[in-house]
Design an enzyme around this catalytic site. Structure first.
Site, PDB file in Angstrom:
ATOM      1  N   GLU A 113       0.863  -1.184   0.000  1.00  0.00           N
ATOM      2  CA  GLU A 113       0.000   0.000   0.000  1.00  0.00           C
ATOM      3  C   GLU A 113       0.891   1.223   0.000  1.00  0.00           C
ATOM      4  O   GLU A 113       2.074   1.128   0.320  1.00  0.00           O
ATOM      5  CB  GLU A 113      -0.838   0.037   1.285  1.00  0.00           C
ATOM      6  CG  GLU A 113      -1.869  -1.050   1.366  1.00  0.00           C
ATOM      7  CD  GLU A 113      -2.335  -1.269   2.795  1.00  0.00           C
ATOM      8  OE1 GLU A 113      -2.314  -0.314   3.593  1.00  0.00           O
ATOM      9  OE2 GLU A 113      -2.707  -2.404   3.105  1.00  0.00           O
ATOM     10  N   LYS A 115       2.205   4.756   1.578  1.00  0.00           N
ATOM     11  CA  LYS A 115       2.281   5.291   2.936  1.00  0.00           C
ATOM     12  C   LYS A 115       1.800   6.734   2.874  1.00  0.00           C
ATOM     13  O   LYS A 115       2.511   7.629   2.416  1.00  0.00           O
ATOM     14  CB  LYS A 115       3.719   5.203   3.465  1.00  0.00           C
ATOM     15  CG  LYS A 115       3.812   5.531   4.938  1.00  0.00           C
ATOM     16  CD  LYS A 115       5.170   5.147   5.485  1.00  0.00           C
ATOM     17  CE  LYS A 115       5.226   5.251   6.998  1.00  0.00           C
ATOM     18  NZ  LYS A 115       4.864   6.536   7.544  1.00  0.00           N
ATOM     19  N   ASP A 117       0.777  10.348   3.848  1.00  0.00           N
ATOM     20  CA  ASP A 117       1.438  11.246   4.784  1.00  0.00           C
ATOM     21  C   ASP A 117       0.413  12.140   5.480  1.00  0.00           C
ATOM     22  O   ASP A 117       0.108  13.242   5.021  1.00  0.00           O
ATOM     23  CB  ASP A 117       2.469  12.093   4.026  1.00  0.00           C
ATOM     24  CG  ASP A 117       3.431  12.763   4.974  1.00  0.00           C
ATOM     25  OD1 ASP A 117       3.399  12.436   6.174  1.00  0.00           O
ATOM     26  OD2 ASP A 117       4.211  13.613   4.521  1.00  0.00           O
ATOM     27  N   TYR A 224      -6.861   1.653   6.223  1.00  0.00           N
ATOM     28  CA  TYR A 224      -5.876   0.658   5.812  1.00  0.00           C
ATOM     29  C   TYR A 224      -5.636  -0.501   6.784  1.00  0.00           C
ATOM     30  O   TYR A 224      -4.712  -1.284   6.603  1.00  0.00           O
ATOM     31  CB  TYR A 224      -4.544   1.320   5.489  1.00  0.00           C
ATOM     32  CG  TYR A 224      -4.007   2.249   6.570  1.00  0.00           C
ATOM     33  CD1 TYR A 224      -3.679   1.786   7.824  1.00  0.00           C
ATOM     34  CD2 TYR A 224      -3.809   3.601   6.296  1.00  0.00           C
ATOM     35  CE1 TYR A 224      -3.188   2.627   8.791  1.00  0.00           C
ATOM     36  CE2 TYR A 224      -3.310   4.462   7.267  1.00  0.00           C
ATOM     37  CZ  TYR A 224      -3.007   3.968   8.502  1.00  0.00           C
ATOM     38  OH  TYR A 224      -2.521   4.803   9.471  1.00  0.00           O
ATOM     39  N   LYS A 311      10.589   3.958   2.795  1.00  0.00           N
ATOM     40  CA  LYS A 311      10.346   5.392   2.603  1.00  0.00           C
ATOM     41  C   LYS A 311      11.135   5.912   1.404  1.00  0.00           C
ATOM     42  O   LYS A 311      12.300   5.540   1.199  1.00  0.00           O
ATOM     43  CB  LYS A 311      10.757   6.163   3.857  1.00  0.00           C
ATOM     44  CG  LYS A 311       9.977   5.698   5.080  1.00  0.00           C
ATOM     45  CD  LYS A 311       9.159   6.777   5.708  1.00  0.00           C
ATOM     46  CE  LYS A 311       9.947   7.641   6.648  1.00  0.00           C
ATOM     47  NZ  LYS A 311       9.131   8.625   7.328  1.00  0.00           N
ATOM     48  N   CYS A 405      12.618  48.463   7.285  1.00  0.00           N
ATOM     49  CA  CYS A 405      12.000  48.031   6.036  1.00  0.00           C
ATOM     50  C   CYS A 405      12.989  48.242   4.886  1.00  0.00           C
ATOM     51  O   CYS A 405      13.535  49.340   4.740  1.00  0.00           O
ATOM     52  CB  CYS A 405      10.720  48.820   5.793  1.00  0.00           C
ATOM     53  SG  CYS A 405       9.981  48.454   4.200  1.00  0.00           S
ATOM     54  N   CYS A 408      11.391  51.198   2.598  1.00  0.00           N
ATOM     55  CA  CYS A 408      11.155  52.589   3.009  1.00  0.00           C
ATOM     56  C   CYS A 408      11.933  52.978   4.262  1.00  0.00           C
ATOM     57  O   CYS A 408      11.856  54.116   4.704  1.00  0.00           O
ATOM     58  CB  CYS A 408       9.661  52.829   3.210  1.00  0.00           C
ATOM     59  SG  CYS A 408       8.994  51.987   4.653  1.00  0.00           S
ATOM     60  N   CYS A 423       6.210  45.979   8.282  1.00  0.00           N
ATOM     61  CA  CYS A 423       6.549  47.388   8.116  1.00  0.00           C
ATOM     62  C   CYS A 423       5.264  48.162   8.387  1.00  0.00           C
ATOM     63  O   CYS A 423       4.269  47.981   7.696  1.00  0.00           O
ATOM     64  CB  CYS A 423       7.030  47.657   6.696  1.00  0.00           C
ATOM     65  SG  CYS A 423       7.039  49.424   6.340  1.00  0.00           S
ATOM     66  N   CYS A 429       5.002  53.289   2.227  1.00  0.00           N
ATOM     67  CA  CYS A 429       5.910  52.227   1.789  1.00  0.00           C
ATOM     68  C   CYS A 429       5.478  51.750   0.394  1.00  0.00           C
ATOM     69  O   CYS A 429       4.379  51.201   0.234  1.00  0.00           O
ATOM     70  CB  CYS A 429       5.863  51.101   2.819  1.00  0.00           C
ATOM     71  SG  CYS A 429       6.961  49.743   2.424  1.00  0.00           S
TER      72      CYS A 429
HETATM   73  S1  IVH Z   1      -0.454   0.179   8.737  1.00  0.00           S
HETATM   74  C1  IVH Z   1       0.394  -2.053  12.660  1.00  0.00           C
HETATM   75  N1  IVH Z   1      -0.700   1.310   6.403  1.00  0.00           N
HETATM   76  O1  IVH Z   1       2.418   5.118   9.091  1.00  0.00           O
HETATM   77  C2  IVH Z   1       0.525  -1.304  11.418  1.00  0.00           C
HETATM   78  N2  IVH Z   1       0.142   2.635   8.195  1.00  0.00           N
HETATM   79  O2  IVH Z   1       4.848   4.543  10.858  1.00  0.00           O
HETATM   80  C3  IVH Z   1      -0.487  -0.264  11.276  1.00  0.00           C
HETATM   81  N3  IVH Z   1       0.611   4.972   7.566  1.00  0.00           N
HETATM   82  O3  IVH Z   1       1.053   5.180  12.306  1.00  0.00           O
HETATM   83  C4  IVH Z   1      -0.149   0.771  10.309  1.00  0.00           C
HETATM   84  N4  IVH Z   1      -0.009   4.793   5.461  1.00  0.00           N
HETATM   85  O4  IVH Z   1      -0.028   6.639  10.502  1.00  0.00           O
HETATM   86  C5  IVH Z   1      -0.317   1.484   7.687  1.00  0.00           C
HETATM   87  N5  IVH Z   1      -1.008   2.170   4.270  1.00  0.00           N
HETATM   88  C6  IVH Z   1      -0.639   2.348   5.543  1.00  0.00           C
HETATM   89  C7  IVH Z   1      -0.174   3.591   6.030  1.00  0.00           C
HETATM   90  C8  IVH Z   1       0.225   3.689   7.368  1.00  0.00           C
HETATM   91  C9  IVH Z   1       0.462   5.615   6.397  1.00  0.00           C
HETATM   92  C10 IVH Z   1       1.142   5.598   8.793  1.00  0.00           C
HETATM   93  C11 IVH Z   1       0.331   5.375  10.034  1.00  0.00           C
HETATM   94  C12 IVH Z   1       1.241   4.720  11.006  1.00  0.00           C
HETATM   95  C13 IVH Z   1       2.585   5.100  10.490  1.00  0.00           C
HETATM   96  C14 IVH Z   1       3.575   4.055  10.905  1.00  0.00           C
END
Ligand code: IVH
Length: 680
Positions: A113, A115, A117, A224, A311, A405, A408, A423, A429
């Site tokens: 999946e 990640k 943010d 997720y 990451k 400034c 001016c 300012c 100005c």
């Molecule tokens: S699974 C036990 N799936 O990443 C595992 N986490 O560093 C449960 N996050 O606290 C997390 N996308 O906030 C999972 N597809 C994803 C995610 C995800 C972002 C975040 C989440 C978690 C942090 C872990």
């Protein structure tokens, strides 16, 4: 309406509206117009007000918020919210794969999946109803932010289908990139400090005390991870797909992979495509699919051994900081900008980066001549994230933030609690004066498109304009032939620009036409701090003209919907300034509109005070058209039959329910022909 009917109708409306919300927000496939939706919501709101005892826990009226939480309740997590171990290296990911194989053999699948943010959240559902939303906190207990979370439209308040009686689902709250961009544009317009990135503003939003404010933030949530004793399947992938059927917003960026090679393929693909996504991601999460195998692998104290986050490295380059310049905005706010040795980063040449304010400069301790690291992360504008100290020369000195400034010379001020220096020389100005005029002529304000930044500069430097009212004193004679010398650069010779006849006529016409601009836009154009387009509209609609607005007190202002103390203070300050009053008077003399015009001109008042419901197919009008015609003759179109309805306008194939209901209530049923006769 009697109690029994009210209770029944409240249940019915709650379900109908929840379904429309789901179709609109999760599936992006609405089946009714916004107008019809609003009418349903209005009906429900009214019923809930009259019969509060019947309001349901999954009522969509909670989506608009309104609950104030002074301090969030601490809640223990039933299933601890572990985090993920993470890595930036492919080698370490291979090691993870080897560890998994060693423990459970070769017969397993991974689920990949993205990640996301954002900020993680745990949602508890009992009997299909959302009962609690809790932040991660320290992993064992977090804040109960249920009221705020209920305002996020993609989070179901009630589930559909065959869900387990009780379970938890985890996900990530985030702000999509375009919502973040719009929010910041609005803040810039209102002269407010900008948010640094979507993640920070998401974290701030879900901890706000007033859930009505949260409702205004464009937040979304991807789910997720499920926990519970009675989940339908023994693996993560199938349960996630099932959760989608229950109404959850499970993103489609998921893949089941048979081996680590397929995982790498997923990782590399999304590294290329991540810019196309509607939200920021910072990597890929890899999970062993089968629950029994997850159990076999177990957890460490902090994170599961069956999952890992890979990451992506933020794109980062190093380059030299040549100098810092300080820009002055229309509100007087100072923004320090780093001038960099041009460098390629994520497909564009970067020459400048914002340093935001004095605190950021101090925290980074950047110095002129330093080699600095520049990154393009979540932010749209590249930022300096650090200094390569190994390359710092001995004679480099700490940057001393400017005290005056740069335009001016006026000593700068910094108000308590604000990040920026200002300012205060509003009237003397140059960039502030020009900035106000540029704002006044801009598209969403007076929309004088025959003028722009360059022409404003020419008019200003030739002494023709010092404020917005001066624009209306400009004449053909004083515009024709005015000049600007464009200084020579390395590859271009000195050039003289001058206004010719056509330009002059264009400018004058644009200025004259701006007399048609409606009052709410004029109010926005005045550039009162914190009065952006939305606030200007609110004030214009509420007070109808500037004379009334000018006279209201602070106490009255804050009673207006959505006008807080900060805005009210700023409006008071603006109208207490004699110079502003003089500008308004001069603009008024030139015919600028300072009152609202009635937009929906009535064609007649034949339907005045009449509430009409339309049902069935009409011969001469579409649904939207008939609503407009009813309004144009003073009537009010509604979407459900009630005791207050005056007429039922029945078209072809009208549903039997409405007809019998109308007859029962003694509401006259009219044909399309009757209606046409009524309005003449
Ligand atoms: S699974 C036990 N799936 O990443 C595992 N986490 O560093 C449960 N996050 O606290 C997390 N996308 O906030 C999972 N597809 C994803 C995610 C995800 C972002 C975040 C989440 C978690 C942090 C872990």
């Amino acid at each position: 309406m009697d109690k029994r009917k009210a209770k029944h109708r409240i249940r019915e409306l709650t379900d109908i509206i929840n379904e429309h919300n789901y179709r609109y927000y999760v599936l992006s496939k609405p089946v009714i117009s916004d107008y019809d939706f609003d009418m349903l919501l209005e009906e429900l709101e009214k019923l809930e007000k009259d019969f509060p005892e019947f309001a349901l826990p999954d009522s969509p009226t909670q989506r608009v918020g309104g609950e104030i939480t002074k301090e969030f309740k601490q809640v223990q997590h039933k299933y601890p919210m572990l985090s993920l171990s993470n890595t930036y290296s492919e080698e370490e990911l291979n090691e993870f794969d080897n560890r998994v194989k060693k423990a459970i053999g070769n017969d397993f699948d991974y689920v990949c999946e993205l990640k996301y943010d954002g900020v993680s959240i745990s949602l508890t559902y009992i009997n299909g109803l959302l009962v609690r939303a809790v932040t991660r906190g320290n992993g064992f207990q977090g804040d109960d932010v249920t009221a705020n979370i209920k305002t996020i439209k993609t989070i179901p308040l009630k589930l559909k289908g065959d869900y387990p009686q009780e379970f938890e689902i985890r996900g990530e709250i985030f702000m999509p990139k375009d919502g973040f961009k719009k929010l910041n544009e609005l803040r810039a317009e209102n002269g407010e400090d900008l948010f640094a990135n979507p993640r920070n503003v998401t974290a701030g939003s879900i901890k706000m005390q007033d859930s009505a404010e949260v409702a205004k933030r464009p937040l979304d949530c991807y789910l997720y991870f499920l926990s519970g004793d009675n989940l339908p399947f023994g693996n993560h992938y199938k349960n996630l797909l099932k959760a989608k059927e229950w109404g959850f917003n499970v993103p489609r960026y998921i893949a089941k992979c048979r081996n680590i090679e397929e995982v790498f393929e997923f990782i590399h693909n999304w590294e290329k495509e991540r810019d196309q996504l509607p939200l920021e991601i910072d990597g890929v999460v890899i999970k062993v699919n089968d629950y029994e195998q997850q159990l076999e692998l177990g957890n460490t104290a902090k994170s599961p051994r069956w999952a890992i986050a890979y990451k992506y490295k933020a794109e980062r380059v190093s380059t030299r900081l040549n100098s810092i310049s300080y820009q002055v905005g229309r509100t007087g706010a100072i923004t320090p900008v780093a001038n960099l040795e041009p460098v390629q980063l994520a497909g564009t040449t970067v020459k400048r980066a914002s340093l935001h304010n004095a605190d950021i400069i101090e925290a980074l301790d950047v110095r002129i001549g330093d080699m600095v690291y520049v990154e393009k992360g979540g932010e749209i504008i590249p930022k300096i994230v650090g200094v390569d100290l190994s390359q710092r020369t001995e004679k480099s000195e700490r940057i001393i933030y400017i005290k005056n400034c740069p335009e001016c010379g006026t000593p700068l001020v910094r108000k308590e609690g604000e990040a920026n220096h200002y300012c205060p020389n509003e009237d003397g100005c140059p960039p502030q004066i020009k900035g106000r005029i540029e704002h006044f002529i801009s598209r969403n304000a007076m929309n004088i498109d025959s003028l722009g930044e360059g022409k404003i500069e020419m008019l200003y430097s030739n002494g023709l304009i010092k404020d917005v009212a001066d624009l209306y004193d400009l004449t053909y004679d004083n515009l024709l032939g005015i000049e600007k010398v464009i200084e020579a650069t390395q590859d271009k010779k000195e050039k003289k620009l001058s206004f010719k006849e056509k330009t002059v006529n264009n400018i004058l016409k644009g200025i004259q036409d701006s007399g048609e601009t409606p009052f709410d836009k004029v109010l926005y154009a005045l550039g009162i701090r914190y009065v952006g387009q939305t606030v200007a509209k609110k004030l214009a609609n509420h007070y109808k003209n500037i004379d009334t607005l000018q006279k209201v007190s602070f106490e009255e202002l804050i009673l207006v919907d959505e006008i807080g103390e900060k805005i009210a203070e700023s409006v008071m300050k603006y109208f207490n300034n004699e110079k502003n009053i003089r500008i308004i008077d001069r603009l008024r003399e030139k015919g600028i509109q300072f009152e609202m015009k009635e937009i929906h001109e009535l064609k007649s008042s034949k339907l005045e005070g009449k509430t009409i419901i339309v049902s069935g197919k009409l011969e001469n009008f579409t649904r939207e058209e008939i609503k407009k015609v009813i309004q144009e003759h003073g009537g009010k179109p509604v979407s459900s039959v009630s005791g207050k309805t005056d007429f039922l306008l029945a078209g072809e194939n009208i549903g039997p329910n409405k007809l019998t209901k109308a007859k029962k209530l003694g509401i006259p049923v009219i044909s399309e022909e009757d209606f046409l006769i009524m309005i003449g």
